[in-house]
Each structure stands twice: as C-alpha cells, then as structure tokens.
Design a protein around this motif. Structure first.
Motif, PDB file in Angstrom:
ATOM      1  N   GLY A  13       0.856  -1.195   0.000  1.00  0.00           N
ATOM      2  CA  GLY A  13       0.000   0.000   0.000  1.00  0.00           C
ATOM      3  C   GLY A  13       0.886   1.236   0.000  1.00  0.00           C
ATOM      4  N   ASN A  14       0.763   2.052  -1.035  1.00  0.00           N
ATOM      5  CA  ASN A  14       1.526   3.308  -1.107  1.00  0.00           C
ATOM      6  C   ASN A  14       0.577   4.439  -0.704  1.00  0.00           C
ATOM      7  N   TRP A  15       0.736   4.915   0.527  1.00  0.00           N
ATOM      8  CA  TRP A  15      -0.174   5.968   1.022  1.00  0.00           C
ATOM      9  C   TRP A  15       0.135   7.334   0.428  1.00  0.00           C
ATOM     10  N   LYS A  16       1.277   7.445  -0.264  1.00  0.00           N
ATOM     11  CA  LYS A  16       1.702   8.740  -0.813  1.00  0.00           C
ATOM     12  C   LYS A  16       1.690   9.800   0.291  1.00  0.00           C
ATOM     13  N   MET A  17       1.201  11.012   0.022  1.00  0.00           N
ATOM     14  CA  MET A  17       1.274  12.064   1.044  1.00  0.00           C
ATOM     15  C   MET A  17      -0.046  12.119   1.833  1.00  0.00           C
ATOM     16  N   SER A  68       6.752   6.693 -10.365  1.00  0.00           N
ATOM     17  CA  SER A  68       6.559   7.627 -11.499  1.00  0.00           C
ATOM     18  C   SER A  68       6.330   9.061 -11.016  1.00  0.00           C
ATOM     19  N   GLU A  69       5.742   9.216  -9.825  1.00  0.00           N
ATOM     20  CA  GLU A  69       5.528  10.589  -9.334  1.00  0.00           C
ATOM     21  C   GLU A  69       6.858  11.244  -8.967  1.00  0.00           C
ATOM     22  N   ARG A  70       7.840  10.464  -8.586  1.00  0.00           N
ATOM     23  CA  ARG A  70       9.172  11.019  -8.303  1.00  0.00           C
ATOM     24  C   ARG A  70       9.930  11.226  -9.621  1.00  0.00           C
ATOM     25  N   TYR A  78       5.560  -3.183 -11.894  1.00  0.00           N
ATOM     26  CA  TYR A  78       5.215  -2.631 -13.211  1.00  0.00           C
ATOM     27  C   TYR A  78       4.020  -1.699 -13.034  1.00  0.00           C
ATOM     28  N   GLU A  79       4.270  -0.417 -13.276  1.00  0.00           N
ATOM     29  CA  GLU A  79       3.211   0.579 -13.100  1.00  0.00           C
ATOM     30  C   GLU A  79       3.085   1.436 -14.358  1.00  0.00           C
ATOM     31  N   PRO A  80       2.185   1.045 -15.275  1.00  0.00           N
ATOM     32  CA  PRO A  80       2.001   1.894 -16.454  1.00  0.00           C
ATOM     33  C   PRO A  80       1.442   3.232 -15.979  1.00  0.00           C
ATOM     34  N   ALA A  98      -2.142   4.416 -16.307  1.00  0.00           N
ATOM     35  CA  ALA A  98      -3.217   3.718 -15.573  1.00  0.00           C
ATOM     36  C   ALA A  98      -3.211   4.076 -14.083  1.00  0.00           C
ATOM     37  N   ILE A  99      -2.329   5.021 -13.682  1.00  0.00           N
ATOM     38  CA  ILE A  99      -2.207   5.374 -12.264  1.00  0.00           C
ATOM     39  C   ILE A  99      -3.053   6.598 -11.929  1.00  0.00           C
ATOM     40  N   GLY A 100      -3.664   6.565 -10.757  1.00  0.00           N
ATOM     41  CA  GLY A 100      -4.303   7.769 -10.206  1.00  0.00           C
ATOM     42  C   GLY A 100      -5.711   8.014 -10.717  1.00  0.00           C
ATOM     43  N   GLY A 132       0.854  -2.269 -10.566  1.00  0.00           N
ATOM     44  CA  GLY A 132       0.277  -1.087  -9.922  1.00  0.00           C
ATOM     45  C   GLY A 132      -0.345  -0.156 -10.931  1.00  0.00           C
ATOM     46  N   GLY A 133      -1.489   0.396 -10.580  1.00  0.00           N
ATOM     47  CA  GLY A 133      -2.205   1.330 -11.461  1.00  0.00           C
ATOM     48  C   GLY A 133      -3.690   1.117 -11.293  1.00  0.00           C
ATOM     49  N   SER A 134      -4.309   1.911 -10.412  1.00  0.00           N
ATOM     50  CA  SER A 134      -5.758   1.835 -10.157  1.00  0.00           C
ATOM     51  C   SER A 134      -6.217   0.436  -9.718  1.00  0.00           C
ATOM     52  N   ALA A 135      -5.360  -0.284  -9.020  1.00  0.00           N
ATOM     53  CA  ALA A 135      -5.782  -1.604  -8.504  1.00  0.00           C
ATOM     54  C   ALA A 135      -6.762  -1.366  -7.356  1.00  0.00           C
ATOM     55  N   ASN A 136      -7.802  -2.192  -7.319  1.00  0.00           N
ATOM     56  CA  ASN A 136      -8.789  -2.072  -6.240  1.00  0.00           C
ATOM     57  C   ASN A 136      -9.414  -3.447  -5.990  1.00  0.00           C
ATOM     58  N   LEU A 164       0.443  -6.775  -5.838  1.00  0.00           N
ATOM     59  CA  LEU A 164      -0.046  -5.480  -6.320  1.00  0.00           C
ATOM     60  C   LEU A 164       0.584  -4.339  -5.545  1.00  0.00           C
ATOM     61  N   LEU A 165       0.784  -3.221  -6.226  1.00  0.00           N
ATOM     62  CA  LEU A 165       1.173  -1.972  -5.563  1.00  0.00           C
ATOM     63  C   LEU A 165      -0.067  -1.086  -5.659  1.00  0.00           C
ATOM     64  N   VAL A 166      -0.631  -0.801  -4.501  1.00  0.00           N
ATOM     65  CA  VAL A 166      -1.954  -0.160  -4.454  1.00  0.00           C
ATOM     66  C   VAL A 166      -1.818   1.267  -3.929  1.00  0.00           C
ATOM     67  N   GLY A 167      -2.313   2.240  -4.670  1.00  0.00           N
ATOM     68  CA  GLY A 167      -2.277   3.630  -4.215  1.00  0.00           C
ATOM     69  C   GLY A 167      -3.558   3.981  -3.479  1.00  0.00           C
ATOM     70  N   ARG A 168      -4.470   4.672  -4.189  1.00  0.00           N
ATOM     71  CA  ARG A 168      -5.700   5.170  -3.540  1.00  0.00           C
ATOM     72  C   ARG A 168      -6.414   4.134  -2.685  1.00  0.00           C
TER      73      ARG A 168
HETATM   74  C1  PEP Z   1       0.666   4.290  -7.417  1.00  0.00           C
HETATM   75  O1  PEP Z   1       0.801   5.506  -7.442  1.00  0.00           O
HETATM   76  O2  PEP Z   1       1.626   3.555  -7.162  1.00  0.00           O
HETATM   77  C2  PEP Z   1      -0.655   3.737  -7.704  1.00  0.00           C
HETATM   78  C3  PEP Z   1      -0.715   2.515  -8.116  1.00  0.00           C
HETATM   79  O3  PEP Z   1      -1.729   4.571  -7.510  1.00  0.00           O
HETATM   80  P1  PEP Z   1      -3.268   4.225  -7.748  1.00  0.00           P
HETATM   81  O4  PEP Z   1      -3.519   2.830  -7.229  1.00  0.00           O
HETATM   82  O5  PEP Z   1      -4.022   5.253  -6.983  1.00  0.00           O
HETATM   83  O6  PEP Z   1      -3.512   4.305  -9.234  1.00  0.00           O
END
Ligand code: PEP
Length: 253
Positions: free
Chosen positions: A7-11, A96-98, A164-166, A169-171, A211-215, A231-235
């Motif tokens: 889980g990537n909580w970001k900021m 990718s945000e960095r 792998y985070e296209p 497909a992120i955010g 990773g990329g909008s995984a839910n 999975l690498l999960v953001g939101r």
């Molecule tokens: C991310 O930024 O690594 C990411 C996968 O974000 P999200 O799940 O919100 O698309």
C-alpha cells in the motif's frame, strides 16, 4: 511464493492519529494472513510511530523513497541507513511521481545500491507514460530495468522486487485501465529481461507487482491472469475496508 500487497499511502493522511488508526485496522487482518505479505508505505514522518504497531512479519512497513548518501549536508533527504533504523523493511524506488519531479534512471540506480547495503528490499517501479503502436514502450521498460539494476551482483538482483506501473493507468485521472492481458504481456517482458541480466532461476524468484488503479474489483483478474505476484496499491490502500478486501483476495489466489 507468497502474494505481496504493497500500500503506497503517498502524502496521506494529514495527521499521525489517522495514520495509526488506518495501520491498526489493516494490521488486524493482515497480520493473520498466511499466504500474503502486506507492506504499508506511509509518509516518512509516520514510520517510527507506526513501527510500534507492527506485530508480525506478515504486515510490515516500507518507505516511499530513500536518498543514496548515508548522512551529511543534504537538506530534506532521508537515507536508507535512517530508514533501516525504523521498522521499515522495504523501500519504493523510482515511483513515477518522483520520476515526474526529475528523478532519473541514474538516480534510481544509486538509490537501489544504497538501499541494498542494508537488509532492506527495494521495490523498483518501472512503467511507460504512454503506449504506442510501434511498441517503443517495451524497450523503454526494458531499459529502465537494465539501468536500475546495472552493476548489481546476482545476489543483489535476487533481493529486489519489480513493480510494473504503467503511468497512464495510475491515479484518479487515469483514462483507462490496464487490462490483465496488458499486464501479463509486460510481466513476461520483465521476467525475460531479468533472466537476461541474471539467470532463469533468479528471475523466477523475483516478485513482480502490478500497480495502477488496482482495487477490490480488479485485484483478482490481475492476480489470476496478469502473471504477477502481487499489487502496488495507491488510492485503495487509504480505505481500510477496501484494502482488506484486496488482501483477502490475494490470500485465496
Ligand atoms: C501508485 O501511485 O503507485 C498507484 C498505483 O496509484 P493508484 O492505485 O491510486 O492508481
């Protein structure tokens, strides 16, 4: 191989009390899972405090970045050495945000080398910003991996995780989802590159995440058909209920 859900909580969240509440909810389920390892990557400022709440190796902490120098006059930076001093065990590198803020392949490579000097696992993010009919994106991802892992020993390569985070497909502004078949194709490419720069045995054992909008809705197709180990999960990692649903899906797949 155990599934790996990061889980990537970001900021987020803005307050430490909310960070503790969220981690406690996730940990209550994640710490009991047998087939899934969960990694929560909060903002750096919460690592120390959340470290007190870690109860098992099934649910651990990670950092969202690490600078390549150990200590010194680098205002605002935090070293891998300092991160290791907390309970963190993983470090996301090259998100990718960095990269969008100016992080280059060379900087990513330096960070990985410094992280590997400690018992920390780098989660190396790669992925294209757009897809093109000529498949230039395949070459781009291959090059990102080759550059990130340049000059590492076989033993060091064996310690990494690739995400792998296209970027497209992120955010929340992502225009379309990455199909599990797209993910599968790139996971195959990544495994092939890894085998080329190490060997088939090492490549097979390196976890690959998507990773990329995984839910909770799309987690199962990625894990079943995407040729990935997690999975690498953001939101979706900021909502305890949603994230726990993903963990339970990973546990049974
Ligand atoms: C991310 O930024 O690594 C990411 C996968 O974000 P999200 O799940 O919100 O698309």
């Amino acid at each position: 191989m155990k599934k790996l859900i990061v889980g990537n909580w970001k900021m987020n969240p803005t307050r430490g009390t909310d960070a503790r509440k969220l981690f406690k909810s996730v940990n209550a389920t994640a710490s009991k899972l047998k087939n899934t390892e969960t990694v929560v990557c909060p903002p750096l400022v919460y690592l120390e405090s959340l470290g007190e709440l870690v109860t098992t190796r099934s649910c651990v902490l990670g950092s969202q970045d690490a600078f390549w120098e150990h200590a010194g006059a680098y205002t605002g930076q935090v070293s891998a050495d300092m991160i290791f001093g907390t309970k963190a065990r993983y470090v996301i590198v090259g998100h990718s945000e960095r990269r969008a803020m100016g992080e280059t392949d060379e900087m990513v490579s330096k960070k990985i080398k410094s992280i590997l000097q400690f018992p920390l696992i780098p989660i190396v993010c790669v992925g294209e910003t757009k897809r093109d009919d000529d498949h230039a994106y395949v070459k781009l991802v291959k090059n990102q991996i080759k550059s990130a892992l340049a000059d590492l020993t076989q033993e060091e390569i064996a310690r990494i995780v690739i995400a792998y985070e296209p970027v497209w497909a992120i955010g929340k502004n992502a225009k379309k989802a990455c199909e599990p078949s797209d993910c599968r194709e790139m996971a195959h490419v990544i495994k092939t590159v890894l085998a080329d720069i190490s060997n088939a045995e090492i490549a097979k054992a390196i976890p690959i995440l998507y990773g990329g909008s995984a839910n909770a809705e799309n987690a199962e197709p990625y894990l079943k058909d995407g040729l990935v180990d997690g999975l690498l999960v953001g939101r979706a990692s900021l909502d305890a209920k949603e994230f726990i649903k993903i963990l339970k899906i990973a546990e049974k797949n």
